[in-house]
Design a protein around this motif. Structure first.
Motif, PDB file in Angstrom:
ATOM      1  N   VAL A   1       0.841  -1.204   0.000  1.00  0.00           N
ATOM      2  CA  VAL A   1       0.000   0.000   0.000  1.00  0.00           C
ATOM      3  C   VAL A   1       0.874   1.251   0.000  1.00  0.00           C
ATOM      4  O   VAL A   1       0.648   2.189  -0.770  1.00  0.00           O
ATOM      5  N   ALA A   2       1.908   1.281   0.854  1.00  0.00           N
ATOM      6  CA  ALA A   2       2.805   2.438   0.895  1.00  0.00           C
ATOM      7  C   ALA A   2       3.520   2.627  -0.436  1.00  0.00           C
ATOM      8  O   ALA A   2       3.708   3.757  -0.903  1.00  0.00           O
TER       9      ALA A   2
ATOM     10  N   PRO B   1       0.578   4.161  12.093  1.00  0.00           N
ATOM     11  CA  PRO B   1      -0.279   4.008  10.912  1.00  0.00           C
ATOM     12  C   PRO B   1       0.384   4.604   9.676  1.00  0.00           C
ATOM     13  O   PRO B   1       1.244   5.493   9.788  1.00  0.00           O
ATOM     14  N   LEU B   2      -0.013   4.110   8.512  1.00  0.00           N
ATOM     15  CA  LEU B   2       0.499   4.664   7.260  1.00  0.00           C
ATOM     16  C   LEU B   2      -0.015   6.094   7.096  1.00  0.00           C
ATOM     17  O   LEU B   2      -1.200   6.354   7.258  1.00  0.00           O
ATOM     18  N   ARG B   3       0.872   7.001   6.767  1.00  0.00           N
ATOM     19  CA  ARG B   3       0.473   8.390   6.530  1.00  0.00           C
ATOM     20  C   ARG B   3       0.810   8.744   5.076  1.00  0.00           C
ATOM     21  O   ARG B   3       1.964   8.639   4.676  1.00  0.00           O
ATOM     22  N   ILE B   4      -0.192   9.180   4.312  1.00  0.00           N
ATOM     23  CA  ILE B   4       0.048   9.528   2.920  1.00  0.00           C
ATOM     24  C   ILE B   4      -0.533  10.910   2.643  1.00  0.00           C
ATOM     25  O   ILE B   4      -1.486  11.347   3.275  1.00  0.00           O
ATOM     26  N   ARG B   5       0.082  11.585   1.706  1.00  0.00           N
ATOM     27  CA  ARG B   5      -0.383  12.908   1.301  1.00  0.00           C
ATOM     28  C   ARG B   5      -1.383  12.749   0.161  1.00  0.00           C
ATOM     29  O   ARG B   5      -1.227  11.882  -0.699  1.00  0.00           O
ATOM     30  N   GLN B   6      -2.419  13.572   0.174  1.00  0.00           N
ATOM     31  CA  GLN B   6      -3.453  13.480  -0.848  1.00  0.00           C
ATOM     32  C   GLN B   6      -2.852  13.684  -2.232  1.00  0.00           C
ATOM     33  O   GLN B   6      -2.026  14.556  -2.454  1.00  0.00           O
ATOM     34  N   PHE B   7      -3.252  12.828  -3.175  1.00  0.00           N
ATOM     35  CA  PHE B   7      -2.772  12.934  -4.549  1.00  0.00           C
ATOM     36  C   PHE B   7      -3.863  12.448  -5.478  1.00  0.00           C
ATOM     37  O   PHE B   7      -4.807  11.756  -5.077  1.00  0.00           O
TER      38      PHE B   7
ATOM     39  N   THR C   1      -6.784   7.589  11.177  1.00  0.00           N
ATOM     40  CA  THR C   1      -7.421   6.365  10.680  1.00  0.00           C
ATOM     41  C   THR C   1      -8.859   6.220  11.178  1.00  0.00           C
ATOM     42  O   THR C   1      -9.644   5.483  10.593  1.00  0.00           O
ATOM     43  N   ASP C   2      -9.206   6.940  12.252  1.00  0.00           N
ATOM     44  CA  ASP C   2     -10.581   6.908  12.750  1.00  0.00           C
ATOM     45  C   ASP C   2     -11.438   8.034  12.178  1.00  0.00           C
ATOM     46  O   ASP C   2     -12.609   8.165  12.521  1.00  0.00           O
ATOM     47  N   GLY C   3     -10.845   8.867  11.305  1.00  0.00           N
ATOM     48  CA  GLY C   3     -11.589   9.962  10.681  1.00  0.00           C
ATOM     49  C   GLY C   3     -11.501  11.277  11.433  1.00  0.00           C
ATOM     50  O   GLY C   3     -11.961  12.307  10.928  1.00  0.00           O
ATOM     51  N   ALA C   4     -10.933  11.277  12.633  1.00  0.00           N
ATOM     52  CA  ALA C   4     -10.779  12.520  13.399  1.00  0.00           C
ATOM     53  C   ALA C   4      -9.506  13.243  12.957  1.00  0.00           C
ATOM     54  O   ALA C   4      -8.579  12.635  12.421  1.00  0.00           O
ATOM     55  N   ILE C   5      -9.468  14.552  13.194  1.00  0.00           N
ATOM     56  CA  ILE C   5      -8.296  15.342  12.845  1.00  0.00           C
ATOM     57  C   ILE C   5      -7.226  15.143  13.920  1.00  0.00           C
ATOM     58  O   ILE C   5      -7.451  15.407  15.096  1.00  0.00           O
TER      59      ILE C   5
ATOM     60  N   SER D   1     -14.561  16.023  11.382  1.00  0.00           N
ATOM     61  CA  SER D   1     -14.449  14.562  11.341  1.00  0.00           C
ATOM     62  C   SER D   1     -14.845  14.065   9.956  1.00  0.00           C
ATOM     63  O   SER D   1     -15.639  14.699   9.258  1.00  0.00           O
ATOM     64  N   PHE D   2     -14.260  12.937   9.571  1.00  0.00           N
ATOM     65  CA  PHE D   2     -14.463  12.378   8.247  1.00  0.00           C
ATOM     66  C   PHE D   2     -14.711  10.881   8.356  1.00  0.00           C
ATOM     67  O   PHE D   2     -14.484  10.271   9.401  1.00  0.00           O
ATOM     68  N   GLU D   3     -15.158  10.295   7.258  1.00  0.00           N
ATOM     69  CA  GLU D   3     -15.189   8.836   7.195  1.00  0.00           C
ATOM     70  C   GLU D   3     -13.743   8.348   7.251  1.00  0.00           C
ATOM     71  O   GLU D   3     -12.851   8.968   6.654  1.00  0.00           O
ATOM     72  N   PRO D   4     -13.471   7.250   7.970  1.00  0.00           N
ATOM     73  CA  PRO D   4     -12.085   6.761   8.067  1.00  0.00           C
ATOM     74  C   PRO D   4     -11.481   6.552   6.675  1.00  0.00           C
ATOM     75  O   PRO D   4     -12.059   5.841   5.837  1.00  0.00           O
ATOM     76  N   PRO D   5     -10.346   7.177   6.386  1.00  0.00           N
ATOM     77  CA  PRO D   5      -9.763   7.056   5.043  1.00  0.00           C
ATOM     78  C   PRO D   5      -9.133   5.683   4.815  1.00  0.00           C
ATOM     79  O   PRO D   5      -8.469   5.137   5.695  1.00  0.00           O
ATOM     80  N   LEU D   6      -9.372   5.146   3.636  1.00  0.00           N
ATOM     81  CA  LEU D   6      -8.803   3.858   3.224  1.00  0.00           C
ATOM     82  C   LEU D   6      -8.074   4.039   1.901  1.00  0.00           C
ATOM     83  O   LEU D   6      -8.500   4.819   1.051  1.00  0.00           O
ATOM     84  N   PHE D   7      -6.990   3.310   1.728  1.00  0.00           N
ATOM     85  CA  PHE D   7      -6.294   3.282   0.441  1.00  0.00           C
ATOM     86  C   PHE D   7      -5.938   1.840   0.133  1.00  0.00           C
ATOM     87  O   PHE D   7      -5.245   1.182   0.908  1.00  0.00           O
ATOM     88  N   ASN D   8      -6.451   1.341  -0.988  1.00  0.00           N
ATOM     89  CA  ASN D   8      -6.259  -0.062  -1.374  1.00  0.00           C
ATOM     90  C   ASN D   8      -6.685  -1.011  -0.245  1.00  0.00           C
ATOM     91  O   ASN D   8      -6.043  -2.029   0.011  1.00  0.00           O
ATOM     92  N   GLY D   9      -7.766  -0.611   0.435  1.00  0.00           N
ATOM     93  CA  GLY D   9      -8.324  -1.457   1.475  1.00  0.00           C
ATOM     94  C   GLY D   9      -7.646  -1.356   2.818  1.00  0.00           C
ATOM     95  O   GLY D   9      -8.069  -2.010   3.774  1.00  0.00           O
ATOM     96  N   ALA D  10      -6.603  -0.544   2.929  1.00  0.00           N
ATOM     97  CA  ALA D  10      -5.882  -0.420   4.197  1.00  0.00           C
ATOM     98  C   ALA D  10      -6.179   0.922   4.847  1.00  0.00           C
ATOM     99  O   ALA D  10      -6.275   1.941   4.158  1.00  0.00           O
ATOM    100  N   PRO D  11      -6.325   0.970   6.186  1.00  0.00           N
ATOM    101  CA  PRO D  11      -6.537   2.260   6.867  1.00  0.00           C
ATOM    102  C   PRO D  11      -5.270   3.109   6.788  1.00  0.00           C
ATOM    103  O   PRO D  11      -4.163   2.605   6.971  1.00  0.00           O
ATOM    104  N   VAL D  12      -5.444   4.389   6.531  1.00  0.00           N
ATOM    105  CA  VAL D  12      -4.298   5.300   6.419  1.00  0.00           C
ATOM    106  C   VAL D  12      -4.625   6.613   7.107  1.00  0.00           C
ATOM    107  O   VAL D  12      -5.786   6.937   7.358  1.00  0.00           O
ATOM    108  N   GLU D  13      -3.566   7.355   7.445  1.00  0.00           N
ATOM    109  CA  GLU D  13      -3.714   8.749   7.835  1.00  0.00           C
ATOM    110  C   GLU D  13      -3.528   9.583   6.575  1.00  0.00           C
ATOM    111  O   GLU D  13      -2.582   9.362   5.813  1.00  0.00           O
ATOM    112  N   LEU D  14      -4.434  10.533   6.346  1.00  0.00           N
ATOM    113  CA  LEU D  14      -4.441  11.284   5.097  1.00  0.00           C
ATOM    114  C   LEU D  14      -4.116  12.750   5.364  1.00  0.00           C
ATOM    115  O   LEU D  14      -4.790  13.408   6.168  1.00  0.00           O
TER     116      LEU D  14
END
Length: 578
Positions: free
Chosen positions: A95-96, A194-200, A237-241, A265-278
């Motif tokens: 995922v990373a 947790p995995l942290r990724i920048r929006q792209f 990963t829980d959608g909170a800031i 607050s947001f829906e928990p972000p997922l990338f390729n099925g894995a929870p991530v920090e966005l």
């Protein structure tokens, strides 16, 4: 040796080295040339390869350079990391690794280009611990995590002007070719964070649940203070800031904006099925109208209003060229009013409507979801882009317009986008040049009387597969009940009975066009090829790949005693031998 003498000697050695490479055919002369002859799996072999790759990066031919750097990607990374690390870590690291591959390639390309533009030297070494060279913590974590040992190499740049060291990343040979693994990917080995990724573009889109607006500070109101605050927020990963970092804006307003965003607050972000920090950009505007705050929150999920440039520009290549020249002149003259007006006008109004009309409802909705959050930071993003272009003295501007789907100048990003259009809306490409070096901006469109910038937005394979499934189920009712089953490309390849190799197009051969074509395919119940769709590739090579793959034949796929249709990916690599 005096510094001037050392510089002259270095320039002379580089010139001799470059001429030698040219005479020996060592410099990659065309897009996508494979690493041939193979470089030995040694530190010296990697250094020779990176030196050659730095020549490609320094030449400034973005099409050729992009194709060459794309070859550094690990094929089928999910399977490869599974074999390397085992099931527990493989998904996380894959995922990373899949986060913004274009950005990873571009960053490496920029780093290697500095070998020629500055006084820098490449250093390489194997990841083998010794008394003289203990492994760094990240390298030791990689070595300890391996289930199937692989020889990795680290690469660094040494700046000869001040002896500073700049890490590049890590390389490993896969199928006899050096592949690049960036530092961020290996940092994901630490499962405690947790995995942290920048929006792209193409990544996860933040879906808001609660977004309270900031309270207008009374002190700012008393001072009649308005302005825009730019922040960077981390969605957990829980959608909170989790974190909010101020980037720009009046101090009084920054604190009010930060306090509000921390409550979002947001829906928990997922990338390729894995929870991530966005990590996402946030822009909040504070305006006073009649003593009342108005428009004090620019919602990330809402499109920005349409604006027009200060001057009307005609819908043709020369119109966009004139607008970009006007923007450059405004920047040089410190005319912030004109600069901001042009940059704001580049933001696409009503993205959902335009993307849906142009690419259909499914793809259009997804592309709009990618575009809208990024558009809130578009002005700042474009300002940074033009600052870099000015620093590199890219003063000449060429504009190319793409009308037809098959255009020999469309790269492997633009061509699939042109193919996917439902309406034949032209795309425009701007090329900024400095001698033989250049950089391209894709893509501009003309909407509501003005040019707009949509960037490099991709249509995910999953949506293209959906279209293939619908298309392949158009006829008989009995077939509709048999929906195609998704299958990985490697699994499907194991049942291939007849493979017809593609015929290398002569025009592509003469022009040194190389690269990989990725097709999305439906394999029928009898093993023959049904629908095909280009997901990646240039026009000339894609046509040859389609003509060949249409003739392929597979052993029928059986599920619960019934033959089923399969949808999968097929990749065809076009390379020129020396």
């Amino acid at each position: 040796m005096p510094r001037t003498g050392r510089n002259s000697a270095l320039c002379y050695l580089r010139l001799v080295s470059l001429m030698t490479l040219l005479l020996l055919g060592g410099v990659l002369p065309a897009a996508g040339r494979t690493q041939s002859p193979a470089f030995p799996e040694t530190a010296a072999g990697l250094k020779s390869f990176l030196q050659q790759l730095s020549e490609v990066a320094a030449f400034g031919d973005s099409a050729k350079s992009s194709a060459a750097f794309q070859e550094l990607e690990i094929p089928n990374p999910g399977n490869w990391f599974y074999d390397l690390l085992g099931p527990d870590l493989a998904k996380r690291v894959t995922v990373a690794y899949s986060v913004n591959p274009n950005g990873r390639q571009e960053e490496l390309q920029k780093q290697l280009a500095t070998v020629k533009t500055r006084e820098r030297e490449i250093l390489t070494s194997p990841l083998v611990a010794s008394a003289g060279r203990p492994l760094a913590p990240l390298e030791k974590a990689l070595v300890d995590a391996m289930k199937s040992p692989q020889l990795f190499f680290s690469a660094k740049l040494v700046d000869l002007s001040d002896n500073s060291v700049i890490p590049i990343g890590y390389f490993v040979q896969v199928t006899g070719i050096f592949r690049y693994v960036d530092i961020r990917t290996l940092e994901s080995l630490d499962a405690s964070r947790p995995l942290r990724i920048r929006q792209f573009a193409g990544g996860p889109v933040p879906r808001p649940i609660r977004k309270p607006q900031p309270v207008y500070p009374e002190e700012a109101r008393d001072q009649n203070l308005s302005g825009t605050v730019t922040l960077e927020a981390v969605i957990g990963t829980d959608g909170a800031i989790k974190e909010v970092t101020p980037l720009n804006g009046p101090t009084l307003l920054v604190e009010a904006a930060r306090a509000a965003v921390l409550q979002w607050s947001f829906e928990p972000p997922l990338f390729n099925g894995a929870p991530v920090e966005l990590v996402v950009p946030v822009e909040l505007s504070f305006n006073l109208r009649g003593g009342q705050p108005a428009g004090n929150s620019a919602e990330l999920s809402k499109a920005l209003p349409a604006t027009a440039p200060p001057t009307a520009y005609p819908e043709k290549s020369s119109g966009l060229g004139k607008e970009l020249h006007d923007l450059v002149r405004a920047r040089k003259a410190a005319d912030k009013t004109t600069e901001d007006a042009i940059l704001r006008s580049f933001i696409l109004p009503d993205p959902e409507k335009w993307f849906t009309q142009t690419f259909g409802p499914d793809a259009g909705e997804h592309m709009a979801e990618q575009y809208i959050p990024v558009s809130h930071a578009m002005v700042q993003i474009l300002k940074g882009t033009f600052e870099r272009l000015e620093d590199m003295k890219f003063n000449d501007i060429d504009i190319r317009r793409f009308d037809k789907a098959c255009d020999e100048h469309a790269d492997d990003y633009v061509y699939p986008l042109l193919l996917a259009r439902r309406e034949q809306a032209p795309l425009y490409e701007a090329t900024f040049r400095n001698g033989n070096s250049y950089q391209q901006m894709n893509s501009f469109v003309f909407v509501d009387g003005a040019f707009r910038y949509i960037g490099r937005i991709n249509i995910p394979d999953s949506l293209l597969f959906d279209e293939l499934r619908h298309k392949s189920s158009d006829a008989p009712a009995a077939a509709k009940a048999n929906k195609p089953v998704k299958l990985g490309g490697n699994v499907a390849a194991g049942r291939l009975l007849k493979r017809v190799p593609p015929v290398y197009p002569e025009d592509a051969r003469r022009n040194y066009v190389q690269g990989t074509v990725r097709l999305l395919a439906v394999i029928q119940e009898d093993g023959s090829i049904g629908e095909l769709r280009v997901a990646k590739g240039v026009c000339s090579l894609s046509k040859a790949a389609l003509d060949a793959v249409k003739q392929w034949k597979y052993q029928p796929f059986v599920v619960n005693g019934q033959n089923v249709r399969i949808y999968t990916t097929v990749e065809t690599v076009f390379t020129l031998n020396r």
